[in-house]
Design a protein around this motif. Structure first.
Motif, PDB file in Angstrom:
ATOM      1  N   UNK A   1      -2.601 -11.442  -3.874  1.00 39.64           N
ATOM      2  CA  UNK A   1      -2.898 -11.491  -2.434  1.00 39.64           C
ATOM      3  C   UNK A   1      -4.095 -10.588  -2.132  1.00 39.64           C
ATOM      4  N   UNK A   2      -4.955 -11.079  -1.289  1.00 35.60           N
ATOM      5  CA  UNK A   2      -6.151 -10.320  -0.926  1.00 35.60           C
ATOM      6  C   UNK A   2      -5.907  -9.614   0.409  1.00 35.60           C
ATOM      7  N   UNK A   3      -5.269  -8.438   0.345  1.00 36.54           N
ATOM      8  CA  UNK A   3      -4.865  -7.745   1.570  1.00 36.54           C
ATOM      9  C   UNK A   3      -5.958  -6.879   2.191  1.00 36.54           C
ATOM     10  N   UNK A   4      -7.126  -6.838   1.562  1.00 39.78           N
ATOM     11  CA  UNK A   4      -8.189  -5.998   2.122  1.00 39.78           C
ATOM     12  C   UNK A   4      -8.765  -6.566   3.421  1.00 39.78           C
ATOM     13  N   UNK A   5      -8.405  -7.795   3.765  1.00 40.12           N
ATOM     14  CA  UNK A   5      -8.925  -8.413   4.982  1.00 40.12           C
ATOM     15  C   UNK A   5      -8.010  -8.247   6.195  1.00 40.12           C
TER      16      UNK A   5
END
Length: 145
Positions: A1-5
């Motif tokens: 999951x790309x949670x930096x956004x």
């Protein structure tokens, strides 16, 4: 999951929401107000039309120093007035004027429009989960204050 956004999209959503509210204020002929005034007015609408600055600040989750210029502008525009307490002369209330009360239905309509757009396509369960997650995110930052 790309949670930096996550933080990026929260910020971007806030900007879009404010722009939406500004557009609605203009459509309703309330372009002398800004979205932040809505928080102050709503606090007054929901609490009998009269609160102290401290009470307003607490209800909208802002510092008194942030609320003061908002209230000053509302005073200048004639939406609210100051009223000294009869019991304690040190206490000053911020009170809705007739002009402030006259726009309550317009604010209710704008709030309804915001909620309709914000939660479009969300089930009740999704809204509840989303609110819980946002509260937890908020609490994480509250712990750092």
């Amino acid at each position: 999951m790309n949670d930096k956004y996550i933080v990026y999209f929260i910020s971007k959503t806030k900007k879009k929401m404010l722009k939406f509210i500004e557009k609605k204020l203009k459509e309703k002929g309330l372009d002398d107000l800004i979205p932040s005034h809505g928080n102050v007015l709503t606090a007054l609408y929901e609490n009998g039309g009269r609160l102290t600055m401290k009470e307003i600040a607490k209800r909208i989750g802002k510092d008194k120093s942030t609320v003061t210029p908002l209230v000053e502008k509302l005073l200048k525009l004639g939406y609210v007035e100051k009223e000294k307490s009869q019991n304690d002369k040190r206490v000053t209330y911020i009170k809705l004027t007739a002009k402030g009360r006259q726009i309550e239905s317009k604010y209710d309509q704008i709030s309804g429009d915001v909620y309709d757009v914000a939660y479009r396509g969300f089930s009740d369960d999704e809204k509840e989960i989303f609110l819980g997650l946002l509260k937890r995110l908020n609490d994480n930052f509250t712990e750092t204050e």
